[in-house]
Design an enzyme around this catalytic site. Structure first.
Site, PDB file in Angstrom:
ATOM      1  N   GLY A 240      -5.071   7.550   0.900  1.00  8.94           N
ATOM      2  CA  GLY A 240      -5.639   7.740  -0.427  1.00  8.94           C
ATOM      3  C   GLY A 240      -5.226   8.962  -1.202  1.00  8.94           C
ATOM      4  N   GLU A 275      -4.193   7.161   7.661  1.00  7.63           N
ATOM      5  CA  GLU A 275      -3.299   6.081   7.211  1.00  7.63           C
ATOM      6  C   GLU A 275      -2.653   6.435   5.875  1.00  7.63           C
ATOM      7  OE1 GLU A 275      -6.056   2.846   6.789  1.00  7.63           O
ATOM      8  OE2 GLU A 275      -6.252   2.529   8.932  1.00  7.63           O
ATOM      9  N   PRO A 276      -1.895   7.517   5.811  1.00  6.50           N
ATOM     10  CA  PRO A 276      -1.300   7.901   4.521  1.00  6.50           C
ATOM     11  C   PRO A 276      -0.141   6.989   4.142  1.00  6.50           C
ATOM     12  CG  PRO A 276      -0.457   9.326   6.244  1.00  6.50           C
ATOM     13  CD  PRO A 276      -1.470   8.430   6.904  1.00  6.50           C
ATOM     14  N   GLY A 277      -0.040   6.662   2.879  1.00  9.38           N
ATOM     15  CA  GLY A 277       1.084   5.873   2.392  1.00  9.38           C
ATOM     16  C   GLY A 277       1.790   6.618   1.273  1.00  9.38           C
ATOM     17  N   ARG A 278       1.143   6.621   0.114  1.00  9.89           N
ATOM     18  CA  ARG A 278       1.770   7.172  -1.092  1.00  9.89           C
ATOM     19  C   ARG A 278       2.175   8.647  -0.939  1.00  9.89           C
ATOM     20  NH1 ARG A 278       0.220   4.998  -6.255  1.00  9.89           N
ATOM     21  NH2 ARG A 278      -1.655   4.305  -5.188  1.00  9.89           N
ATOM     22  N   ARG A 314       4.251  -1.197 -11.266  1.00 11.52           N
ATOM     23  CA  ARG A 314       3.084  -0.321 -11.466  1.00 11.52           C
ATOM     24  C   ARG A 314       2.735  -0.055 -12.928  1.00 11.52           C
ATOM     25  NH1 ARG A 314       2.365   4.132  -9.983  1.00 11.52           N
ATOM     26  NH2 ARG A 314       0.311   3.812  -9.112  1.00 11.52           N
ATOM     27  N   CYS A 343      10.800 -11.089 -20.555  1.00 11.82           N
ATOM     28  CA  CYS A 343      10.254 -11.653 -21.788  1.00 11.82           C
ATOM     29  C   CYS A 343       8.750 -11.611 -21.846  1.00 11.82           C
ATOM     30  CB  CYS A 343      10.776 -13.072 -21.957  1.00 11.82           C
ATOM     31  SG  CYS A 343      12.535 -13.005 -22.240  1.00 11.82           S
ATOM     32  N   GLU A 344       8.202 -10.436 -21.719  1.00  9.29           N
ATOM     33  CA  GLU A 344       6.807 -10.226 -22.089  1.00  9.29           C
ATOM     34  C   GLU A 344       6.597  -8.752 -22.388  1.00  9.29           C
ATOM     35  OE1 GLU A 344       3.631 -10.122 -18.869  1.00  9.29           O
ATOM     36  OE2 GLU A 344       4.947 -11.691 -18.127  1.00  9.29           O
TER      37      GLU A 344
HETATM   38  N1  LLP Z   1      -5.259   2.285   4.398  1.00  8.63           N
HETATM   39  C1  LLP Z   1      -5.778   1.196   3.778  1.00  8.63           C
HETATM   40  C2  LLP Z   1      -6.768   0.389   4.485  1.00  8.63           C
HETATM   41  C3  LLP Z   1      -5.341   0.854   2.488  1.00  8.63           C
HETATM   42  O1  LLP Z   1      -5.862  -0.202   1.882  1.00  8.63           O
HETATM   43  C4  LLP Z   1      -4.373   1.641   1.837  1.00  8.63           C
HETATM   44  C5  LLP Z   1      -3.882   1.302   0.494  1.00  8.63           C
HETATM   45  C6  LLP Z   1      -3.849   2.758   2.533  1.00  8.63           C
HETATM   46  C7  LLP Z   1      -4.328   3.056   3.799  1.00  8.63           C
HETATM   47  C8  LLP Z   1      -2.810   3.658   1.948  1.00  8.63           C
HETATM   48  O2  LLP Z   1      -3.272   4.319   0.828  1.00  8.63           O
HETATM   49  P1  LLP Z   1      -2.419   5.480   0.131  1.00  8.63           P
HETATM   50  O3  LLP Z   1      -2.372   6.640   1.088  1.00  8.63           O
HETATM   51  O4  LLP Z   1      -1.070   4.952  -0.149  1.00  8.63           O
HETATM   52  O5  LLP Z   1      -3.180   5.781  -1.081  1.00  8.63           O
HETATM   53  N2  LLP Z   1      -0.312  -0.933  -5.253  1.00  8.63           N
HETATM   54  C9  LLP Z   1      -1.163   0.193  -5.616  1.00  8.63           C
HETATM   55  C10 LLP Z   1      -1.753   0.886  -4.411  1.00  8.63           C
HETATM   56  C11 LLP Z   1      -2.581  -0.019  -3.512  1.00  8.63           C
HETATM   57  C12 LLP Z   1      -3.125   0.696  -2.305  1.00  8.63           C
HETATM   58  C13 LLP Z   1      -3.789  -0.269  -1.378  1.00  8.63           C
HETATM   59  N3  LLP Z   1      -4.300   0.290  -0.167  1.00  8.63           N
HETATM   60  C14 LLP Z   1      -0.365   1.155  -6.475  1.00  8.63           C
HETATM   61  O6  LLP Z   1       0.817   0.898  -6.747  1.00  8.63           O
HETATM   62  O7  LLP Z   1      -0.898   2.159  -6.933  1.00  8.63           O
END
Ligand code: LLP
Length: 419
Positions: A240, A275-278, A314, A343-344
């Site tokens: 998050g 669980e870091p992603g972004r 996004r 085309c939108e």
């Molecule tokens: N864990 C769970 C259970 C999640 O649902 C998510 C993201 C993460 C970890 C990773 O979150 P992060 O660290 O990346 O914030 N497509 C959207 C983002 C959707 C995120 C969904 N869940 C965007 O482009 O902003």
């Protein structure tokens, strides 16, 4: 900090000029920096060094490219997966099954079986119904599935509505008010080994306060469960953390996040999971594009680029901002609407944006495209799937081929009864 920078008047990824990648691979193309992924992985870990035993699972949804997952695996990360497809990718990238966590509200029986057969480390159960199904499947195989219960703490993360996950009316987790009762029920099932709790309240959080409130609620629940004689050895705090999309944005650092986590979780006596992603992937990638045409508008001109909403969704989906920079800055400015060829009207990256002057044929990048970029691509308007490249020092490799529209059409057929 990232490794996309100006050198001698042009943008480089590490030691590779972006123009070289455009020449050799074509555009649009996602470009990832291995060094940036590694740096972010290490900074995240270091930020959490003070929290005690911890497990790090990269959120595969942010960037599931196999080369990216391999980099994360080499950095000692496991994977947070939300589908059988992501699970297969994590395994293919060499992640240890025991380091994989399986989240998601709609896991199907075949996916639960896939996870059990692989011997993954933890299922994050999102409902009582899912827990019962998992228990039955595991027990029939003589197994007990290591599991955590995902709790919905009813907290507004203060982010975009479409990426908020911790409010009571969001579909995720079980209501915190019922969590103790459900945890007790699931703990008594033969096919589950309930070992903890999980929560994740949303993505692109710019404020730590909602996270802190969620974690406080989780802490109180852990105490209540233990008082009832139940076992809690793990707490998964999700992902998050937000990233700066706009030059000058200030976001909580992993160190600030780590200090907050250490303060709130003191005395929990669990293994913490993240669980870091972004925060790992976002600024480790850019979308490299070429200007097709500059068209006069009634107000500002339209800079039409060869990337579109199908490549980077996004802005169209969330109104998201991605910085736009010319690969060879011209040192003059223009105010323009930046749009793709689809085309939108939703295919708009920016309106009335002050940018470096660009002309047809110029290369440019959308920054912060390493997370939720290529992975959300579609083939809308019969465009292909965009290619992906990873840079490592002065070398680069195509880590995902461009999938041409012909290949996509090749999977379709006209039944003979339409002849
Ligand atoms: N864990 C769970 C259970 C999640 O649902 C998510 C993201 C993460 C970890 C990773 O979150 P992060 O660290 O990346 O914030 N497509 C959207 C983002 C959707 C995120 C969904 N869940 C965007 O482009 O902003």
């Amino acid at each position: 900090m990232d490794h996309f920078h100006l050198r001698d008047g042009e943008l480089y990824a590490e030691d590779v000029p972006l123009a070289r990648i455009a020449d050799e691979v074509g555009t649009p193309v996602y470009v990832y920096s291995r060094a940036t992924f590694e740096r972010h992985a290490r900074v995240f870990r270091e930020g959490l060094a003070g929290v005690g035993p911890a497990h790090f699972a990269f959120a595969v949804k942010a960037n599931p490219n196999l080369a990216v997952l391999r980099v994360m695996q080499r950095e000692g990360f496991g994977a947070d997966v939300v589908s059988g497809g992501e699970l297969a990718r994590a395994l293919a990238a060499g992640m240890a099954p025991g380091d994989i966590v399986f989240s998601g509200v709609g896991k199907q029986a075949r996916e639960l079986i896939q996870g059990l057969d692989a011997g993954i480390g933890q299922f994050n159960i999102e409902s009582e119904e899912e827990g019962e199904e998992l228990s039955a499947i595991a027990a029939a195989r003589g197994l007990r599935a290591p599991s955590a219960l995902r709790v919905n703490p009813d907290i507004d993360a203060g982010t975009h509505d479409k990426i908020s996950t911790g409010k009571a009316d969001n579909k995720f987790g079980v209501p915190i008010g019922r969590a103790a009762e459900i945890y007790a029920r699931l703990s008594a099932l033969p096919g589950l080994e309930m070992r903890g709790l999980a929560t994740h309240i949303g993505s692109q959080l710019s404020d730590l306060a909602p996270l802190e409130r969620a974690f406080e609620k989780l802490g109180a629940l852990i105490a209540a469960l233990r008082a009832a004689g139940l076992t809690v050895s793990h707490a998964d705090l999700g992902g998050g953390l937000g990233v700066p999309y706009r030059q000058g944005d200030v976001m909580p650092s992993p160190a600030e996040y780590g200090a907050m986590v250490a303060r709130v979780t003191r005395g929990w006596d669990v293994t913490l999971m993240f669980e870091p992603g972004r925060v790992i992937a976002g600024n480790a990638g850019v979308l490299l594009t070429r200007v097709v045409r500059v068209k006069q508008g009634v107000h500002d001109p339209f800079v039409i680029v060869d990337a579109a909403m199908n490549d980077l969704a996004r802005p169209a989906l969330y109104g998201a901002w991605h910085d736009f920079e010319a690969v060879r800055p011209s040192n003059r400015r223009m105010t323009a609407n930046i749009v793709g060829p689809i085309c939108e009207t939703g295919d708009t990256f920016a309106m009335g944006r002050d940018i470096e002057g660009v002309e047809p044929g110029d290369l440019a990048i959308f920054r912060t495209a390493g997370a939720y970029g290529a992975t959300m691509a579609s083939s809308y308007n019969s465009r292909g799937f965009v290619a992906e490249v990873m840079v490592d020092g002065d070398k680069f490799a195509v880590v995902a081929d461009r999938i041409l529209p012909e290949a996509i059409a090749g999977a379709e057929r006209v039944p003979d009864w339409l002849d």
